[in-house]
Design an enzyme around this catalytic site. Structure first.
Site, PDB file in Angstrom:
ATOM      1  N   ARG A 184      30.371  35.366  46.124  1.00 28.78           N
ATOM      2  CA  ARG A 184      30.137  33.869  46.506  1.00 28.78           C
ATOM      3  C   ARG A 184      29.305  34.033  47.953  1.00 28.78           C
ATOM      4  NH1 ARG A 184      35.116  34.654  44.592  1.00 28.78           N
ATOM      5  NH2 ARG A 184      36.255  35.303  46.432  1.00 28.78           N
ATOM      6  N   GLU A 246      45.523  40.710  38.967  1.00 28.71           N
ATOM      7  CA  GLU A 246      45.866  40.915  37.498  1.00 28.71           C
ATOM      8  C   GLU A 246      45.978  42.291  36.889  1.00 28.71           C
ATOM      9  OE1 GLU A 246      43.877  38.222  38.523  1.00 28.71           O
ATOM     10  OE2 GLU A 246      45.902  37.215  38.318  1.00 28.71           O
ATOM     11  N   TRP A 294      41.507  37.893  47.789  1.00 31.23           N
ATOM     12  CA  TRP A 294      40.338  37.913  47.328  1.00 31.23           C
ATOM     13  C   TRP A 294      39.180  36.671  47.840  1.00 31.23           C
ATOM     14  CZ3 TRP A 294      38.821  33.787  43.921  1.00 31.23           C
ATOM     15  CH2 TRP A 294      39.904  33.028  43.404  1.00 31.23           C
ATOM     16  N   ASP A 355      50.646  32.082  38.149  1.00 33.84           N
ATOM     17  CA  ASP A 355      49.459  32.521  38.686  1.00 33.84           C
ATOM     18  C   ASP A 355      48.740  31.496  39.558  1.00 33.84           C
ATOM     19  OD1 ASP A 355      47.202  34.124  38.987  1.00 33.84           O
ATOM     20  OD2 ASP A 355      45.950  33.413  37.112  1.00 33.84           O
ATOM     21  N   ASP A 357      47.814  31.484  42.746  1.00 29.19           N
ATOM     22  CA  ASP A 357      47.212  32.038  43.938  1.00 29.19           C
ATOM     23  C   ASP A 357      47.271  31.130  45.340  1.00 29.19           C
ATOM     24  OD1 ASP A 357      46.362  33.698  41.761  1.00 29.19           O
ATOM     25  OD2 ASP A 357      45.011  34.642  43.055  1.00 29.19           O
ATOM     26  N   ARG A 382      46.257  26.001  45.005  1.00 26.15           N
ATOM     27  CA  ARG A 382      46.139  25.923  43.512  1.00 26.15           C
ATOM     28  C   ARG A 382      47.159  25.441  42.779  1.00 26.15           C
ATOM     29  NH1 ARG A 382      43.245  31.510  41.037  1.00 26.15           N
ATOM     30  NH2 ARG A 382      44.465  31.707  38.887  1.00 26.15           N
ATOM     31  N   ASN A 443      40.492  25.726  42.578  1.00 29.96           N
ATOM     32  CA  ASN A 443      40.526  27.271  42.415  1.00 29.96           C
ATOM     33  C   ASN A 443      39.764  27.861  43.662  1.00 29.96           C
ATOM     34  OD1 ASN A 443      39.269  29.953  41.235  1.00 29.96           O
ATOM     35  ND2 ASN A 443      41.048  29.584  40.135  1.00 29.96           N
TER      36      ASN A 443
END
Lengths: 614, 124
Positions: A184, A246, A294, A355, A357, A382, A443
Site C-alpha cells: 500500500r 489467518e 497489518w 473476521d 479485524d 470493519r 476493509n
C-alpha cells in the site's frame, strides 16, 4: 560392433521411454518454472541514465539505479515536516494518510467542483504486475515514490512520469498471503525511502539513487507472516506491523531505527502467560492468537502517542478453543513511541468469530461534544460501526452503524461493548446472511478521508453479506488456521436471499455519526478516498472508474474509465501551480470474487495521473 | 553384453500406458469411512475448518488454490496420493504438510479424504 551399437540404441530408447514415463507421471511441481510475477534473483544492479533506456533495461536485472541529479532541491525530510499538518501546503503528499492525522485532506483549493471539468489525463505508468495495485503514492521534491503489488518500488518524475529508478524485490515462491500480493505504499524520512515486503522484511533506499541502504528481516515469512503496509515514521523510527491472522501467528508491530535498520522494540498484540489480558484466552490459545497489526497507525505529536490497530483472533470463525474476550485482538492500542509500551487500549469486537479485524483506517479528529472540543480517533470499523474514541485516554464516546445492512450485533452498550445477535454466530450448517461479511463494511486495505471544514468522513463501504460456516481446525505453523470459512452468497444466483452485493461512499458526520449522503455504486467500494479543500472527494470503483464526487452532496461530477478495478488510494499534489491527482487501477480477482464483485475485468496495474493546468 | 530383446520393448509400452492411465485404485481406509455418516461429517468439519477458509473452497472460485471436488489433480488423485500430499505438503508453495497433527491422527485425514470422495464429481 554393430551389436553394440544396436544395444546402445535400444538402451537409449528404453532410457528415453522411461524418462517420458517418469515425466508424464511426475507431480507438476517437479516441472518447475519461474512465476511470471516473480522476478529472478540477480546480484547485479544497473545504472539508469535516462536516455540510455535500451542499454539499461536488462531483463534479468531487478534493480535500476539513478545517477542523475533529480528533484527540486527541497532537502531532506525532517521530523518537523512530517509533523506539520497537511493544510500548510498542497505541494507534497508526504505520508500514507497525507499527514499524521491520517485525514487525507488535500488543501488544494483548485481541485473544486468549479474546476473539475479541466482535470485531464497527464501521464501514466504501468506496474507490470498482477494483483491489487493498492498504492497510496508519496510525493516529495517533485518526485513520486510508487510501490506495486509484489513489491516493486519506483521513483518517477511527478510532473512527467519519467522513471528515475526502480527496485523489484525478489520474492520466494511460497509466500504466506491470505489476500493477494498487495503493497500500500512507501514512506520517507531524511533522504531515505522505506518499504516493507510480502516476505516480511523492511528495506531502506537512497531516495535519489535508489541504492539499497539496509534490509532487515522482520520475521521468518514462512511461519505465516507478511507485511503489506507503508511504514509509519515517528521520530527516528520506522514502525511496521505484520499480517498473519489467518495463519495463527502471534501478532506484533515493530520499530526500526531509520538509520541502521536495527529493531528498537517489538509490541506483541497478544499477551504472554502472566501478562495483562492473558486471562482473556482459554487454555493455551493465546499462543496462536493472531491479532495481526497489518495496517499503518497514526501519531499524535502533542500527546506523543502512536495509535495502532489489531486484527482478528485466530482461528477466525471458531472461537470454541479461545473462550474469553481475546485481548488485544480487534483493538486500537495507544503506544509510547519511545518504549513500545501500551498506554491504553479499546477493543471493538470482543471474542470475534466473524473476521472483523479492527484494522480499518484511523482518523484523528477534534469532536464537538456539548460545547467542548475532544481530541478523538474516529474509525469506520470493519464490524460496521463508526466509532469515536477519546484519543487521550481511550474512553468510548460513540458508535453508530454506517452501513445499510448490519445484523451481527443488535445494539451497542453505553460502555462500547456490542450486543451480539446470538443468531449471527457461525455454525456448521449456516443459513443466515451475516452482515457485514468477512471483508467488513470498510476493509483495512483501503483508506478513508476526512474534511474537517465540513465535519464529514468519506468512507468506502462494502455491502456484501455472507454465510459463516464453522469447522474444526488444528494449528500447524505456516498453515492456514481459520476454523471455518465465509461463504459468498450475495450476487450468486439462487443463493440465500438472492441479494446483489453493492457499495457506496458514505459521508459520515463524525460529530454525530449521522449519514450526510451516500453515493451508490453497483460493486462494493474497495478503493480509498481523497478529500480536497475545494470540496471534492476522489475515489475509484471495481467497475474500473475513477470518480470525483461533490463533497457536500455526493453527486458525481467527474468520471473516467481507467480499465481495471480500482483498489488504490488516490492522492493529490501541486507543482508549479498545477494540481495533480494520482490514482492507480488494477484489481485482485480473488478478493473481488470474495466481495461479490464482477471478476470479468482482467487484472494488471496502471497508474493514472490527472492534472489541472493553472 | 546382454542385448535387450525387441519383445521386451513391446511389453514395456502397455505397462507404461497402464501406469499413466486412470487404472483401478486400491481400496483405502477412506473407503471404510464412506458408509459411516459420522466419519464423513467429521471429515467435512475438518475440511471446513482447516482447508476451505482461503484455500480449497467448497465451490469453484477464482483463487490460487486448487478446487478439490473436480477431476483434476495436480499431485495425484488416488486416496494414498492425497494422503501423502496432505501429510508432506507441496514444496515451494504455501501448502505445508500437516504431518501427524490431526487431532485423532491418521484416522482424521482418512475421514477428510472420505468427505472429498463423497462429494467428488463423477469422472470418466
Amino acid at each position: 560392433m554393430r551389436s553394440l551399437n544396436r544395444s546402445n540404441i535400444k538402451l537409449s530408447l528404453l532410457t528415453l521411454l522411461s524418462t517420458i514415463f517418469l515425466w508424464g507421471c511426475s507431480p507438476a511441481e517437479q516441472q518447475s518454472s519461474p512465476s511470471p510475477d516473480v522476478p529472478e534473483m540477480s546480484e547485479s544492479s544497473n545504472t539508469f541514465n535516462g536516455d540510455d533506456v535500451a542499454e539499461a533495461l536488462v531483463i534479468s536485472t531487478t534493480h535500476w539505479i539513478n545517477q542523475r541529479d533529480i528533484g527540486d532541491g527541497e532537502g531532506p525530510v525532517s521530523n518537523e515536516m512530517l509533523t506539520e499538518p497537511q493544510s500548510a501546503s498542497g505541494r507534497n503528499w508526504l505520508q500514507y494518510g497525507g499527514d499524521y492525522s491520517n485525514n487525507r485532506h488535500s488543501p488544494i483549493e483548485q481541485l473544486s467542483t468549479e474546476n473539475i471539468d479541466r482535470l485531464s489525463f497527464e501521464w501514466g505508468f504501468p506496474s507490470g504486475t498482477l494483483g491489487q495495485f493498492a498504492v497510496s503514492p508519496i510525493v516529495y521534491d517533485g518526485i513520486m515514490y510508487l510501490t506495486t503489488s509484489y513489491n516493486r518500488l519506483i521513483a518517477l518524475d511527478a510532473r512527467t512520469g519519467e522513471m528515475y529508478w526502480r527496485y523489484d524485490h525478489p520474492q520466494p515462491e511460497d509466500l504466506r498471503l491470505c489476500c493477494g500480493p498487495a503493497n500500500r505504499g512507501a514512506s520517507i524520512h531524511g533522504d531515505k525511502i522505506f518499504m516493507a515486503t510480502l516476505d516480511a522484511r523492511i528495506l531502506a533506499f537512497d531516495r535519489f539513487s535508489g541504492e539499497k541502504l539496509w534490509d532487515s528481516e522482520i520475521i521468518e515469512y514462512f511461519r505465516g507472516f507478511s507485511a503489506t503496509s507503508a511504514p509509519l515514521i515517528v521520530k527516528d523510527l520506522a514502525l511496521i506491523g505484520v499480517g498473519g491472522g489467518e495463519f495463527g501467528v502471534r501478532g506484533f508491530f515493530d520499530a526500526y531505527n531509520i538509520n541502521t535498520g536495527e529493531r528498537e522494540w517489538r509490541h506483541y498484540t497478544v499477551p504472554a502467560e502472566g501478562e495483562p489480558g492473558y486471562e482473556t484466552w482459554s487454555g493455551n490459545s493465546y499462543e496462536t492468537g493472531g491479532a495481526p497489526a497489518w495496517t499503518i497507525g497514526t501519531y499524535d505529536s502533542e500527546l506523543d502517542l502512536v495509535y495502532w490497530t489489531t486484527g482478528n483472533p485466530a482461528p477466525d470463525w471458531n472461537g470454541d478453543a479461545r473462550l474469553g474476550d481475546n485481548l488485544f485482538s480487534d483493538s486500537v492500542l495507544a503506544i509510547d513511541p519511545d518504549t513500545g509500551e501500551r498506554v491504553w487500549y479499546y477493543q471493538f469486537t470482543p471474542h470475534d468469530v466473524w473476521d472483523y479485524d479492527g484494522n480499518s483506517h484511523l482518523f484523528q479528529a477534534d469532536l464537538e461534544q456539548d460545547g467542548q472540543s475532544i481530541k478523538a480517533l474516529v474509525q469506520a470499523n470493519r464490524n460496521g460501526f463508526f466509532y469515536a474514541i477519546n484519543r487521550a485516554n481511550g474512553e468510548f464516546i460513540r458508535a453508530t452503524s454506517y452501513m445499510e445492512q448490519l445484523n451481527w450485533a443488535d445494539s451497542m452498550e453505553p460502555s462500547g461493548r456490542p450486543v451480539v445477535n446470538p443468531e449471527a454466530l457461525p455454525s456448521e450448517e449456516p443459513t443466515m446472511r451475516i452482515c457485514p461479511g468477512a471483508l467488513g463494511g470498510m476493509n483495512g486495505s483501503v483508506a478513508g478521508s476526512l474534511n474537517p471544514d465540513l465535519g464529514l468522513a468519506f468512507i468506502p463501504v462494502i455491502e456484501s453479506c455472507q454465510l459463516m460456516q464453522k469447522g474444526l481446525s488444528m494449528f500447524v505453523e505456516g498453515q492456514m488456521f481459520t476454523g471455518g470459512l465465509p461463504i459468498p452468497v450475495d450476487g450468486v444466483p439462487d443463493e440465500i436471499g438472492d441479494v446483489a452485493a453493492y457499495g457506496h461512499i458514505s459521508a459520515v458526520n463524525y460529530n454525530t455519526g449521522d449519514i450526510a449522503w451516500r453515493y451508490y455504486d453497483p460493486q462494493p467500494m474497495m478503493a480509498g478516498t481523497l478529500s480536497t479543500a475545494g470540496g471534492l472527494v476522489f475515489t475509484g470503483s471495481q467497475t474500473g472508474h475513477a470518480l470525483g464526487l461533490d463533497a457536500e452532496t455526493g453527486d458525481v461530477v467527474w468520471r473516467k474509465r481507467l480499465g481495471g478495478g480500482v483498489r488504490s488510494q488516490p492522492i493529490a499534489y501541486e507543482l508549479d501551480g498545477d494540481a495533480y491527482v494520482a490514482i492507480a487501477s488494477g484489481n485482485f480477482q480473488g478478493i473481488a470474487a470474495f466481495a461479490g464483485a464482477d471478476i470479468s475485468i482482467p487484472e494488471g496495474g496502471q497508474l493514472y495521473v490527472f492534472k489541472i493546468d493553472n | 553384453m546382454r542385448m535387450v530383446k525387441p519383445t521386451a520393448l513391446i511389453c514395456l509400452i502397455p505397462i507404461i500406458l497402464v501406469s499413466c492411465g486412470p487404472g483401478t485404485e486400491p481400496p483405502s481406509q477412506a473407503d471404510d469411512y464412506l458408509a459411516d455418516a459420522a466419519a464423513v461429517q467429521r471429515g467435512r468439519s475438518i475440511f471446513v475448518g482447516t482447508c476451505a477458509g482461503y484455500c480449497h473452497r467448497l465451490t469453484p472460485e477464482v483463487i490460487d488454490a486448487v478446487y478439490l471436488f473436480d477431476c483434476e489433480w495436480k499431485h495425484g488423485g488416488s486416496d494414498q496420493e492425497i494422503f501423502n500430499t496432505v501429510t508432506n505438503g507441496v514444496p515451494n508453495t504455501r501448502m505445508i504438510g500437516f504431518g501427524t497433527n490431526f487431532p485423532e491422527g491418521e484416522d482424521d485425514l482418512w475421514k477428510v479424504i472420505a468427505f472429498l470422495k463423497s462429494n467428488r464429481a463423477k469422472c470418466s
